[in-house]
Scaffold this active site. Structure first.
Site, PDB file in Angstrom:
ATOM      1  N   GLY A  88      42.066  37.530  50.819  1.00  0.00           N
ATOM      2  CA  GLY A  88      42.177  37.416  49.425  1.00  0.00           C
ATOM      3  C   GLY A  88      42.171  38.917  48.684  1.00  0.00           C
ATOM      4  O   GLY A  88      42.038  39.397  47.643  1.00  0.00           O
ATOM      5  N   LEU A  89      42.472  39.953  49.658  1.00  0.00           N
ATOM      6  CA  LEU A  89      42.421  41.417  49.117  1.00  0.00           C
ATOM      7  C   LEU A  89      43.764  41.877  49.350  1.00  0.00           C
ATOM      8  O   LEU A  89      43.751  42.928  49.256  1.00  0.00           O
ATOM      9  CB  LEU A  89      41.212  42.297  50.058  1.00  0.00           C
ATOM     10  CG  LEU A  89      39.859  41.521  50.017  1.00  0.00           C
ATOM     11  CD1 LEU A  89      39.083  42.322  51.019  1.00  0.00           C
ATOM     12  CD2 LEU A  89      39.531  41.539  48.502  1.00  0.00           C
TER      13      LEU A  89
ATOM     14  N   SER B  36      46.307  42.221  51.529  1.00  0.00           N
ATOM     15  CA  SER B  36      46.793  43.310  52.535  1.00  0.00           C
ATOM     16  C   SER B  36      48.499  42.946  52.817  1.00  0.00           C
ATOM     17  O   SER B  36      48.952  43.894  52.906  1.00  0.00           O
ATOM     18  CB  SER B  36      45.993  42.853  53.926  1.00  0.00           C
ATOM     19  OG  SER B  36      46.294  41.599  54.295  1.00  0.00           O
TER      20      SER B  36
ATOM     21  N   ASP C   3      49.666  41.981  42.536  1.00  0.00           N
ATOM     22  CA  ASP C   3      49.164  42.668  43.502  1.00  0.00           C
ATOM     23  C   ASP C   3      50.030  43.815  44.053  1.00  0.00           C
ATOM     24  O   ASP C   3      49.524  45.045  44.202  1.00  0.00           O
ATOM     25  CB  ASP C   3      49.258  41.715  45.062  1.00  0.00           C
ATOM     26  CG  ASP C   3      48.357  40.441  44.814  1.00  0.00           C
ATOM     27  OD1 ASP C   3      47.514  40.509  43.685  1.00  0.00           O
ATOM     28  OD2 ASP C   3      48.610  39.768  45.357  1.00  0.00           O
TER      29      ASP C   3
ATOM     30  N   TYR D  47      49.340  26.881  47.120  1.00  0.00           N
ATOM     31  CA  TYR D  47      49.705  27.701  46.042  1.00  0.00           C
ATOM     32  C   TYR D  47      50.647  27.506  45.487  1.00  0.00           C
ATOM     33  O   TYR D  47      50.911  27.330  44.212  1.00  0.00           O
ATOM     34  CB  TYR D  47      49.746  29.093  46.788  1.00  0.00           C
ATOM     35  CG  TYR D  47      49.995  30.163  45.618  1.00  0.00           C
ATOM     36  CD1 TYR D  47      48.883  31.004  45.422  1.00  0.00           C
ATOM     37  CD2 TYR D  47      51.115  30.706  45.199  1.00  0.00           C
ATOM     38  CE1 TYR D  47      48.950  32.216  44.614  1.00  0.00           C
ATOM     39  CE2 TYR D  47      51.469  31.449  44.178  1.00  0.00           C
ATOM     40  CZ  TYR D  47      50.274  32.451  44.000  1.00  0.00           C
ATOM     41  OH  TYR D  47      50.592  33.267  43.036  1.00  0.00           O
TER      42      TYR D  47
ATOM     43  N   THR E 211      46.557  33.661  36.992  1.00  0.00           N
ATOM     44  CA  THR E 211      47.260  33.583  35.618  1.00  0.00           C
ATOM     45  C   THR E 211      48.714  34.477  35.403  1.00  0.00           C
ATOM     46  O   THR E 211      49.597  34.237  34.745  1.00  0.00           O
ATOM     47  CB  THR E 211      46.259  34.550  34.518  1.00  0.00           C
ATOM     48  OG1 THR E 211      45.899  35.716  35.263  1.00  0.00           O
ATOM     49  CG2 THR E 211      45.192  33.563  34.299  1.00  0.00           C
TER      50      THR E 211
ATOM     51  N   GLU F 118      42.620  34.904  37.348  1.00  0.00           N
ATOM     52  CA  GLU F 118      43.025  34.144  38.645  1.00  0.00           C
ATOM     53  C   GLU F 118      43.996  33.081  38.388  1.00  0.00           C
ATOM     54  O   GLU F 118      43.841  32.175  37.513  1.00  0.00           O
ATOM     55  CB  GLU F 118      41.769  33.939  39.525  1.00  0.00           C
ATOM     56  CG  GLU F 118      42.074  34.118  40.728  1.00  0.00           C
ATOM     57  CD  GLU F 118      42.118  35.524  41.278  1.00  0.00           C
ATOM     58  OE1 GLU F 118      43.275  36.060  41.397  1.00  0.00           O
ATOM     59  OE2 GLU F 118      40.923  36.154  41.427  1.00  0.00           O
TER      60      GLU F 118
HETATM   61  P1  NG1 Z   1      46.285  36.849  47.042  1.00  0.00           P
HETATM   62  O1  NG1 Z   1      46.807  35.366  47.838  1.00  0.00           O
HETATM   63  O2  NG1 Z   1      44.828  37.013  46.845  1.00  0.00           O
HETATM   64  O3  NG1 Z   1      46.806  37.870  47.655  1.00  0.00           O
HETATM   65  C1  NG1 Z   1      47.892  35.622  45.091  1.00  0.00           C
HETATM   66  C2  NG1 Z   1      49.250  36.132  44.574  1.00  0.00           C
HETATM   67  C3  NG1 Z   1      49.050  36.840  43.077  1.00  0.00           C
HETATM   68  C4  NG1 Z   1      48.057  35.799  42.075  1.00  0.00           C
HETATM   69  C5  NG1 Z   1      46.804  35.381  42.929  1.00  0.00           C
HETATM   70  C6  NG1 Z   1      45.901  34.371  42.416  1.00  0.00           C
HETATM   71  C7  NG1 Z   1      51.044  37.200  45.938  1.00  0.00           C
HETATM   72  C8  NG1 Z   1      51.481  38.260  46.736  1.00  0.00           C
HETATM   73  N1  NG1 Z   1      49.764  37.258  45.487  1.00  0.00           N
HETATM   74  O4  NG1 Z   1      47.091  36.718  45.584  1.00  0.00           O
HETATM   75  O5  NG1 Z   1      50.238  37.001  42.722  1.00  0.00           O
HETATM   76  O6  NG1 Z   1      48.847  34.804  41.714  1.00  0.00           O
HETATM   77  O7  NG1 Z   1      47.299  34.683  44.130  1.00  0.00           O
HETATM   78  O8  NG1 Z   1      45.605  35.224  41.043  1.00  0.00           O
HETATM   79  O9  NG1 Z   1      51.825  36.138  45.478  1.00  0.00           O
END
Ligand code: NG1
Length: 385
Positions: free
Chosen positions: A107-108, A110, A154, A207, A17, A15
């Site tokens: 956090g999935l 979408s 993602d 973030y 990373t 995570e």
């Molecule tokens: P989430 O917020 O869970 O969709 C985001 C980033 C990933 C990754 C994770 C943390 C986007 C689209 N998604 O995911 O690349 O950095 O946080 O591991 O930027």
């Protein structure tokens, strides 16, 4: 009618990373964005959303697509349109309807599933194609249109998911996806906290701040001249990197740095544990990952910590927050003997007190995005990307 489907994902480990150049280990879900569409003769994109909370969108494709008002789902559609036009344009527009079996802001992923579904629909409508890894990479960069300095996990997993497997994804030296089968007797449980992690809103700043802190930690001489964390760890071991960084960084930057380098090593170890079907070792890595995300990276919340504690208390081998954090979901891994107990405990101790029977589910490792003719026709008519 053609139908583009793009799954969400649950990240097992690795995570925060990806944007640091270190690997991740997600699997695609059997929950997805479904975009039923028809090609248009012009370059307009007109989409309705079956979820009444999200108003219809209508815009023109092109080299430079102006964004919708902040936070709109239509910006993920625009992000895909602009990125693809710059790569493969001109494109024809589409008209249709979006629906989803993925909870939003959980956090999935979408949002990336929306980007991927739009991209494969536009490619299909325009009779164009882009090599798979190239598409993964350009959509990852394209999604930064919404203002989040995200990594590439993602979009890669939504496009590249493999049924029955998690995928180790390496970003350096080049994007590489390696499927690793999830043992039959393991259950991957996803439990949404019901607290939305809206990265179009406040969580975006938190973030992006982490992304900057990681760069700064590396730039302050701790990187041994490396351009990213992958290069750093190719040169020195984790203990060496930590010992060298300690005197150079203040407390916050050191903890961010420590999370990233130790989490990278946990992905390597987790892949080994998965291959060996060693559930206890895998679970221990999930626990260590959660502690690091909570204490060093500071992206957990009391709800996520509570879900983790309930899952582990009911017999999960390990659990951790999944995705960016700041709300969203946890993932717990348990043997099939314990999964019912974990689901019951989550329902009893977390969801019922909040007035819902349950929101947790057992995740099935699923295939990646595809376009089909008709509503839901499986088989050879599916075109994989
Ligand atoms: P989430 O917020 O869970 O969709 C985001 C980033 C990933 C990754 C994770 C943390 C986007 C689209 N998604 O995911 O690349 O950095 O946080 O591991 O930027």
């Amino acid at each position: 009618m053609r139908v583009a489907r793009a799954p969400g994902r649950v990240n097992l480990i690795g995570e925060h990373t990806d944007y640091n150049g270190l690997p991740v280990l997600p699997m695609a879900l059997d929950r997805e964005i479904v975009l039923a569409f028809e090609p248009r003769a012009d370059r307009r994109v007109i989409l309705r959303n079956s979820d009444a909370r999200f108003p219809a969108i209508d815009f023109e494709l092109g080299e430079e697509i102006p964004p919708d008002a902040g936070g709109a789902w239509g910006n993920y559609v625009r992000a895909a349109g602009q990125a693809l036009w710059r790569e493969a344009g001109p494109l024809v527009g589409i008209e249709g309807e979006v629906s989803s079996t993925l909870p939003v802001a959980s956090g999935l992923s979408s949002s990336s599933a929306m980007v991927v579904a739009t991209a494969i629909a536009l490619l299909d409508a325009s009779h164009k194609s882009v090599p798979r890894e190239r598409l993964m990479d350009l959509l990852a960069r394209g999604e930064r249109y919404v203002g989040l300095e995200g990594g590439g996990m993602d979009q890669a997993i939504s496009l590249g998911g493999v049924a029955g497997s998690a995928l180790r994804i390496d970003f350096r030296p080049s994007l590489t996806l390696t499927p690793v089968r999830v043992p039959e007797a393991w259950r991957v449980i996803v439990a949404p906290s019901l607290v939305e992690a809206r990265k179009s809103a406040g969580a975006k700043d938190a973030y992006n701040a982490r992304v900057r802190e990681c760069r700064e930690a590396l730039a302050r001489g701790t990187g041994h001249g490396a351009r990213d964390y992958q290069e750093l760890l190719a040169r020195v071991s984790v203990p060496e990197a930590l010992a060298a960084a300690r005197p150079l960084l203040d407390d916050v930057l050191f903890r961010r740095f420590r999370h990233v380098v130790t989490e990278g090593a946990r992905v390597d170890a987790a892949v080994e544990a998965l291959r060996a079907a060693d559930l206890a070792a895998f679970g221990a890595l999930l626990r260590a990952s959660h502690a690091s995300l909570r204490d060093d990276y500071e992206v957990s919340s009391k709800e996520l910590d509570e879900l983790v504690a309930i899952s582990e208390g009911a017999g999960a081998a390990g659990a951790r927050l999944t995705g960016a954090g700041f709300g969203g979901s946890i993932v717990a891994v348990a043997s099939s003997d314990f999964s019912d107990a974990v689901l019951s405990a989550l329902s009893r101790d977390y969801y019922r007190p909040r007035g819902v029977p349950s929101a947790a589910f057992v995740a099935v490792p699923s295939a990646g995005a595809r376009v089909a003719w008709g509503r839901a026709m499986p088989g050879p008519l599916f075109r994989s990307f």
